[in-house]
Scaffold this motif. Structure first.
Motif, PDB file in Angstrom:
ATOM      1  N   ASP A 135      71.081 -12.745 -54.078  1.00  0.00           N
ATOM      2  CA  ASP A 135      71.300 -14.113 -53.643  1.00  0.00           C
ATOM      3  C   ASP A 135      72.811 -14.312 -53.560  1.00  0.00           C
ATOM      4  O   ASP A 135      73.458 -14.572 -54.562  1.00  0.00           O
ATOM      5  CB  ASP A 135      70.664 -15.068 -54.662  1.00  0.00           C
ATOM      6  N   GLY A 136      73.349 -14.151 -52.372  1.00  0.00           N
ATOM      7  CA  GLY A 136      74.794 -14.292 -52.223  1.00  0.00           C
ATOM      8  C   GLY A 136      75.507 -13.259 -53.071  1.00  0.00           C
ATOM      9  O   GLY A 136      75.339 -12.067 -52.870  1.00  0.00           O
ATOM     10  N   ASP A 137      76.256 -13.752 -54.071  1.00  0.00           N
ATOM     11  CA  ASP A 137      77.026 -12.847 -54.916  1.00  0.00           C
ATOM     12  C   ASP A 137      76.324 -12.536 -56.226  1.00  0.00           C
ATOM     13  O   ASP A 137      76.931 -12.003 -57.145  1.00  0.00           O
ATOM     14  CB  ASP A 137      78.402 -13.448 -55.207  1.00  0.00           C
ATOM     15  N   ASP A 138      75.064 -12.930 -56.303  1.00  0.00           N
ATOM     16  CA  ASP A 138      74.349 -12.705 -57.556  1.00  0.00           C
ATOM     17  C   ASP A 138      73.176 -11.766 -57.359  1.00  0.00           C
ATOM     18  O   ASP A 138      72.564 -11.718 -56.295  1.00  0.00           O
ATOM     19  CB  ASP A 138      73.804 -14.033 -58.106  1.00  0.00           C
ATOM     20  N   LEU A 139      72.889 -11.069 -58.427  1.00  0.00           N
ATOM     21  CA  LEU A 139      71.696 -10.242 -58.464  1.00  0.00           C
ATOM     22  C   LEU A 139      70.709 -10.996 -59.355  1.00  0.00           C
ATOM     23  O   LEU A 139      71.079 -11.455 -60.437  1.00  0.00           O
ATOM     24  CB  LEU A 139      72.048  -8.902 -59.090  1.00  0.00           C
ATOM     25  N   LEU A 194      77.320 -10.196 -59.174  1.00  0.00           N
ATOM     26  CA  LEU A 194      77.568  -8.816 -58.751  1.00  0.00           C
ATOM     27  C   LEU A 194      78.940  -8.323 -59.185  1.00  0.00           C
ATOM     28  O   LEU A 194      79.110  -7.161 -59.535  1.00  0.00           O
ATOM     29  CB  LEU A 194      77.450  -8.699 -57.228  1.00  0.00           C
ATOM     30  N   ASN A 195      79.917  -9.249 -59.206  1.00  0.00           N
ATOM     31  CA  ASN A 195      81.260  -8.777 -59.540  1.00  0.00           C
ATOM     32  C   ASN A 195      81.456  -8.544 -61.032  1.00  0.00           C
ATOM     33  O   ASN A 195      82.520  -8.154 -61.471  1.00  0.00           O
ATOM     34  CB  ASN A 195      82.327  -9.732 -58.995  1.00  0.00           C
ATOM     35  N   ARG A 196      80.404  -8.819 -61.828  1.00  0.00           N
ATOM     36  CA  ARG A 196      80.518  -8.501 -63.253  1.00  0.00           C
ATOM     37  C   ARG A 196      79.928  -7.132 -63.566  1.00  0.00           C
ATOM     38  O   ARG A 196      79.990  -6.689 -64.701  1.00  0.00           O
ATOM     39  CB  ARG A 196      79.781  -9.547 -64.100  1.00  0.00           C
ATOM     40  N   ILE A 197      79.329  -6.527 -62.590  1.00  0.00           N
ATOM     41  CA  ILE A 197      78.703  -5.231 -62.852  1.00  0.00           C
ATOM     42  C   ILE A 197      79.775  -4.148 -62.982  1.00  0.00           C
ATOM     43  O   ILE A 197      80.630  -3.997 -62.125  1.00  0.00           O
ATOM     44  CB  ILE A 197      77.705  -4.871 -61.727  1.00  0.00           C
ATOM     45  N   GLN A 198      79.720  -3.434 -64.094  1.00  0.00           N
ATOM     46  CA  GLN A 198      80.763  -2.464 -64.410  1.00  0.00           C
ATOM     47  C   GLN A 198      80.362  -1.038 -64.084  1.00  0.00           C
ATOM     48  O   GLN A 198      81.217  -0.167 -63.982  1.00  0.00           O
ATOM     49  CB  GLN A 198      81.091  -2.538 -65.910  1.00  0.00           C
ATOM     50  N   GLY A 199      79.076  -0.819 -63.985  1.00  0.00           N
ATOM     51  CA  GLY A 199      78.636   0.545 -63.733  1.00  0.00           C
ATOM     52  C   GLY A 199      77.121   0.617 -63.778  1.00  0.00           C
ATOM     53  O   GLY A 199      76.457  -0.382 -64.048  1.00  0.00           O
ATOM     54  N   VAL A 200      76.600   1.778 -63.485  1.00  0.00           N
ATOM     55  CA  VAL A 200      75.154   1.961 -63.449  1.00  0.00           C
ATOM     56  C   VAL A 200      74.823   3.204 -64.264  1.00  0.00           C
ATOM     57  O   VAL A 200      75.537   4.207 -64.205  1.00  0.00           O
ATOM     58  CB  VAL A 200      74.677   2.152 -61.996  1.00  0.00           C
ATOM     59  N   ARG A 201      73.744   3.109 -65.040  1.00  0.00           N
ATOM     60  CA  ARG A 201      73.340   4.262 -65.836  1.00  0.00           C
ATOM     61  C   ARG A 201      71.903   4.630 -65.511  1.00  0.00           C
ATOM     62  O   ARG A 201      71.032   3.765 -65.499  1.00  0.00           O
ATOM     63  CB  ARG A 201      73.468   3.938 -67.325  1.00  0.00           C
ATOM     64  N   MET A 202      71.678   5.900 -65.223  1.00  0.00           N
ATOM     65  CA  MET A 202      70.318   6.360 -64.976  1.00  0.00           C
ATOM     66  C   MET A 202      69.883   7.188 -66.170  1.00  0.00           C
ATOM     67  O   MET A 202      70.640   8.030 -66.651  1.00  0.00           O
ATOM     68  CB  MET A 202      70.275   7.194 -63.703  1.00  0.00           C
ATOM     69  N   GLU A 203      68.687   6.930 -66.666  1.00  0.00           N
ATOM     70  CA  GLU A 203      68.219   7.649 -67.849  1.00  0.00           C
ATOM     71  C   GLU A 203      66.887   8.331 -67.580  1.00  0.00           C
ATOM     72  O   GLU A 203      66.007   7.759 -66.951  1.00  0.00           O
ATOM     73  CB  GLU A 203      68.030   6.676 -69.015  1.00  0.00           C
ATOM     74  N   GLU A 204      66.770   9.556 -68.073  1.00  0.00           N
ATOM     75  CA  GLU A 204      65.496  10.268 -67.974  1.00  0.00           C
ATOM     76  C   GLU A 204      65.167  10.810 -69.357  1.00  0.00           C
ATOM     77  O   GLU A 204      65.903  11.639 -69.887  1.00  0.00           O
ATOM     78  CB  GLU A 204      65.627  11.438 -66.990  1.00  0.00           C
ATOM     79  N   ASN A 205      64.097  10.322 -69.965  1.00  0.00           N
ATOM     80  CA  ASN A 205      63.770  10.849 -71.284  1.00  0.00           C
ATOM     81  C   ASN A 205      62.836  12.040 -71.171  1.00  0.00           C
ATOM     82  O   ASN A 205      62.382  12.412 -70.092  1.00  0.00           O
ATOM     83  CB  ASN A 205      63.243   9.757 -72.221  1.00  0.00           C
TER      84      ASN A 205
END
Lengths: 159, 498
Positions: free
Chosen positions: B267-271, B287-298
């Motif tokens: 929604d515009g600038d928000d997730l 969106l501009n507060r997002i610092q990174g993305v982590r993918m996890e596989e257990n």
């Protein structure tokens, strides 16, 4: 990257760290004296005293002589317009890069012993981390604090 | 919206239930100790006291509701509340990052929502800056609208150009909530089945069968009394198994309820993430507060080809409760992560060619993971002599994990993105942008220097404090390349600004 940062911390840090080392040795010696008394009172085996003395001797060797020397030799830093570059660590040598844009604030602090030696510790905080440069000359620390905080203000922040 | 408003009366009940929930354990204990309710001999005085306490709690809930007012005034959201001490909290509209709506079981039938106000300042562990326990949905949207208008007015004033403001207004008023991801029921069920509870159940089943196997030969040899003991053990094991299965079943149902209708909007600038069946939750992440993305596989999900993707975001108290809340893709075929992430966060590239640590690091990885297991096995083997030796197997298991960790470790630099993959027990892949990294470390021990290896660690800020991505025992020149990558552009960037 190959070359190390150029700046070193104050030579007086060495003396200061040695004093810290002696203080530790003093504490161990006090404990050993206490132990000696109990050994005589309760007739414990005498080699316990030897252990105490041995630890004190090791302390003199490591904490007073070896560790401060190595630590001082290793400690290097550079503060440029764009970043702060640190290198430290005895067994694990750590190289740290902090971009100036990430710096949120800078503090200097000075305990009684540090003040006596006209030294000062500077801590540089980002949103997630704190980086310390120990035992800088107090004028140098002051200068650094001002330059970092003005540089950090210039650099644009987007966190 | 200038006149003070109250919350919906139901919030008195919600307050009551919440307080009761906190005090439930002592209440139940006293009731049980007091006992004899079922046998008819009730000790009246303590019971009366407890009824009194209940009434008091209910009363305080009602008074708190009466005292709680909120209003918009002079560009601030003003909340006044307090049972005995009256408190006022004024939040400048500028500082409000987002309003999060959620609905509990009390809210749904009455068409109410709980509103949490998130500010830029509310970092990590604190609660939301303000919480409106229950207000009507229309009120919530008009509040949102009012905040939006106010913000717009301010920006307009700052810009000083009317035309631009209007343009902005036109642009902003378009309905623009775009659905970018929805979780399928199959995925939700898969997630529930393979959740952490599964490991417990599997080991429970294993224990059960080991007992059962023991029973068979022994039962035929020994006499009846011994048989009885064995059967007793079997009964206990069976009961434990049933309890585990029930707990597992409950956790599956809870997970399904919690994650049903999971969808992600932009929604515009928000997730915006919404999820839940009985209790509907909505989270807004700028969106501009997002610092990174982590993918996890257990270890359970990885063989099935599933992964989960979590956002690392700075600030906002959304993050404080639990990690689950920031799961962007809670359960997703690993192969599809790239495709979906492309739609949600187009900046991030899911790369899959990693530079791996050199062969000579393998032993280090194995030792790093397993030394503790082997060292711990020594006293265990000595003290529980014959069976204690089995603990050595744990060491070997950890060694295998170390081998996996070596296999999984890797790094990649692509443009301004750094990707680090490593495994402790869970395989984690961090996707990070250069301009989000707070600090980077290169570490090298004395022995590593002799073999030209070193490790890299990278620090991000996140709502909970910080997130550390790392990759160990790489070629020295690789870590140097990454440090250089982190450094170079910064110094190249500078002159162009001047």
């Amino acid at each position: 990257m190959e070359q190390q940062p150029t700046q070193r911390i104050s030579q007086r840090a060495l003396t200061l760290w040695r004093i810290y080392g002696w203080i530790q040795v003093g504490i161990i010696l006090l404990l050993t004296i206490g132990l000696t008394v109990t050994v005589f009172l309760w007739e414990w085996p005498w080699w316990i005293v030897l252990i105490g003395l041995g630890i004190a001797l090791l302390e003199v060797l490591s904490m007073v002589w070896l560790v401060p020397t190595l630590r001082w030799k290793r400690w290097r830093y550079d503060v440029t317009e764009t970043e702060i570059d640190l290198q430290y660590g005895l067994f694990i040598v750590t190289r740290t890069l902090v971009p100036m844009v990430r710096v949120q604030h800078v503090d200097t602090e000075q305990g009684p012993l540090l003040r006596k030696f006209r030294l000062s510790t500077i801590s540089i905080s980002t949103a997630a981390t704190v980086h310390k440069i120990p035992a800088l000359d107090e004028r140098e620390a002051e200068r650094l604090r001002q330059s970092i905080s003005s540089l950090a203000r210039v650099a644009e922040d987007d966190v | 919206m200038f006149e003070p408003k109250r919350l919906h009366p139901i919030s008195a009940i919600i307050n009551f239930v919440k307080t009761l929930k906190d005090a439930a354990l002592p209440l139940i204990i006293v009731l049980v100790l007091n006992g004899n309710i079922f046998s008819g001999e009730v000790d009246w005085i303590p019971l009366l006291i407890w009824i009194g306490v209940l009434l008091l709690v209910l009363g305080s809930g009602i008074i708190r509701w009466l005292r709680f007012t909120y209003r918009m005034e002079e560009g601030e959201l003003r909340i006044e509340y307090g049972l005995i001490f009256r408190k006022k909290r004024y939040i400048p509209i500028d500082r409000i990052q987002s309003l999060d709506f959620s609905e509990g079981i009390f809210h749904r039938p009455l068409n109410l929502v709980k509103v949490s106000v998130e500010t830029a300042g509310s970092t990590g562990n604190e609660k939301a800056e303000a919480e409106l326990t229950a207000i009507r949905r229309e009120d919530a949207s008009s509040l949102e609208e009012a905040i939006f208008q106010e913000k717009k007015r301010r920006y307009g004033r700052q810009d000083g150009e009317v035309s631009e403001t209007e343009e902005l207004q036109a642009e902003m008023e378009e309905p623009k909530r775009v659905k970018v991801y929805a979780m399928s029921m199959k995925e939700i069920v898969m997630m529930a089945v393979t959740s952490g509870g599964a490991g417990v159940v599997i080991s429970g089943v294993a224990v059960f069968f080991s007992q059962f196997m023991d029973l068979l030969p022994v039962g035929t040899i020994y006499n009846e009394i011994l048989d009885w003991i064995q059967i007793g053990v079997l009964v206990v094991a069976f009961t434990a198994l049933v309890i585990l299965l029930v707990a597992y079943g409950i956790s599956i149902v809870m997970t399904i309820l919690r994650y049903a209708n999971f969808s992600v909007f932009i929604d515009g600038d928000d997730l915006i993430i919404t999820r839940g069946w009985l209790e509907k939750k909505q989270m807004t992440i700028p969106l501009n507060r997002i610092q990174g993305v982590r993918m996890e596989e257990n270890l359970i999900r990885q063989p099935l080809g599933y992964a989960s993707v979590t956002l690392i975001s700075a600030g906002g108290s959304v993050l404080k409760n639990d990690e689950h809340q920031l799961r962007l893709l809670p359960m997703i075929k690993e192969a599809k992560v790239g495709e979906i992430l492309k739609k949600v966060l187009p900046d991030y590239d899911v790369v899959d060619d990693f530079h791996q640590p050199p062969k000579r690091s393998l032993l280090r990885y194995i030792l790093r993971h397993s030394w503790f297991g082997f060292v711990a096995a020594i006293p265990i083997s000595i003290f529980f002599f014959p069976y204690g030796l089995l603990s050595i197997l744990a060491g070997f298991f950890l060694a295998v994990l170390g081998w996996l960790a070596y296999h999984d470790a890797g790094w990649n630099v692509l443009g301004d993105q750094l990707t680090l993959r490593s495994r402790g027990i869970i395989k984690q892949t961090y996707f990070m942008k250069k301009y989000r990294i707070q600090a980077s470390y290169e570490k090298q021990t004395y022995f590593q220097r002799r073999t030209h290896l070193s490790s890299i660690e990278v620090m991000l800020t996140s709502g909970g404090g910080r997130a550390l991505a790392s990759c160990y025992y790489l070629e020295k020149k690789d870590t140097e390349e990454m440090m250089e990558w982190y450094r170079v552009k910064r110094s190249a960037e500078k002159p162009s600004e001047e």
